[in-house]
Design an enzyme around this catalytic site. Sequence first.
Site, PDB file in Angstrom:
ATOM      1  N   ARG A  15       7.307  17.757  40.417  1.00  0.00           N
ATOM      2  CA  ARG A  15       8.677  17.995  39.959  1.00  0.00           C
ATOM      3  C   ARG A  15       9.296  19.252  40.582  1.00  0.00           C
ATOM      4  NH1 ARG A  15      11.705  16.251  35.630  1.00  0.00           N
ATOM      5  NH2 ARG A  15      13.256  17.686  34.783  1.00  0.00           N
ATOM      6  N   HIS A 166      14.947  44.181  13.332  1.00  0.00           N
ATOM      7  CA  HIS A 166      14.350  43.273  12.348  1.00  0.00           C
ATOM      8  C   HIS A 166      15.276  42.084  12.062  1.00  0.00           C
ATOM      9  CE1 HIS A 166      11.407  46.467  11.607  1.00  0.00           C
ATOM     10  NE2 HIS A 166      12.446  47.284  11.535  1.00  0.00           N
ATOM     11  N   GLN A 243     -22.131  40.854  48.025  1.00  0.00           N
ATOM     12  CA  GLN A 243     -21.674  39.909  49.045  1.00  0.00           C
ATOM     13  C   GLN A 243     -20.178  39.686  48.950  1.00  0.00           C
ATOM     14  OE1 GLN A 243     -22.468  35.343  49.362  1.00  0.00           O
ATOM     15  NE2 GLN A 243     -24.170  36.358  50.433  1.00  0.00           N
ATOM     16  N   SER A 291      22.412  16.922  25.648  1.00  0.00           N
ATOM     17  CA  SER A 291      21.543  16.231  24.702  1.00  0.00           C
ATOM     18  C   SER A 291      21.743  14.742  24.873  1.00  0.00           C
ATOM     19  CB  SER A 291      21.873  16.660  23.265  1.00  0.00           C
ATOM     20  OG  SER A 291      21.282  15.778  22.332  1.00  0.00           O
TER      21      SER A 291
END
Length: 448
Positions: A15, A166, A243, A291
């Site tokens: 996609r 808040h 390594q 929508s």
Amino acid sequence: MELNNLTAISPVDGRYRKQVAFLDEYFSEFALIKYRVIVEVEYFLFLADKKFFKLPAKARQRFKLVAENFSLDDAQQIKQIESVTNHDVKAVEYFLKEQLDKAGAPELKEWIHFGLTSQDINNTSIPLSWKHCMEHEYLPAIINMQNNLAILAAQWKDVSMLARTHGQPASPTKLGKEIMVFTERLDNQVQLFSYIPYAAKFGGATGNFNAHHITFPKKNWVTLGNEFVEGVLGLQRMQFTTQIEHYDNLAAHFDNIKRINNILIDLCRDMWTYISMDYFKQQVKKGEVGSSAMPHKVNPIDFENAEGNLGIANALLEHLSAKLPVSRLQRDLTDSTVLRNLGVPVSHTLIAIKSIEKGLGKLLLNEAKLKEDLENNWAVVAEAIQTILRRENYPNPYEALKELTRGKNQINKQSIHAFISSLKISGELKKELKAITPHNYTGIAAEY
């Protein structure tokens, strides 16, 4: 089915392929083979420059072109060799030996991959491709986003806005300054990123130049290794390795990208919330559907898409940064398959950045809504009034304002001004207090 954008299992190669196709220059199987060829060729030429053997100028030029003109057909030829050797780096070595034959220097073939183990190639070619991607693609994308945010911050510098701590109405702020919060955070993280070296391992089978030293004991192989990795490849050679490379600095890059992604997630959620509060409208594009059921909707899908992709990227980066620095004794093979996934979180991150930029480009400021919210929340000037009253040594100003405003529904300009009028203070001080509004009580910030 034949592999294409519709049949790919990963959305990165399906996609979203057209958005990140350029990353195949750094993270595809072709790219890994190409960078291995580059390192092998550069090492061969480095040995020639250090007089280990004499390389005719014509052969040098023709052999150098093997790396510069490396093609998909060349990569296919190496994969064909690998089908016999069952070893990917050895296949590159055999391919280059054939190319040296064609360059007219068959007697020098055994200088290709001299003294090396496959990880000397992998742990230089992978960080080299990673470095190039970070410098040419990722960091420019982040810096460009940071600049775009700075432009928006300047555009909205004087737009007053109700803050919400808040989730509740709080001391007003400026919209531009709130955008600058993200600009500064991104800048700080880009600076941190720039301090992290692109580390490489180059030292033979177990990191001690065993084969090199036993063959040429009078050569300072540590110095030569440093000169090749740092001077030729532009990486930083780790001095004491097994390594494989430690991957600690690579893990630091991953963690840095995660932090940047978290900042972007925070940005996405804030912009999503501002849109839901109607502070921003979104430009519509003719023919698009918001929508499938509700025709009126214009959804903030760009910020949602970005948040999802950033989450996928962070999950992968978390595994990479936790796994790669851990290897049994002098080496196990678990890093090999994991490293092949480096491009996946980078892809999801760049997809997210493109989505954020698209979302930011759609925003239309609804300044009337911001002003309305400020006007409906006169209680936020209580902080200003009680602080000035403290300055004047007025008794219990905080408590007086708390009694007036906390939990009350009908706090407006009239009720605030009536309260001020009732105070036993000078007329001049009352005038000062009544000049304060939710629209102008926005404080100051650093210049930008």
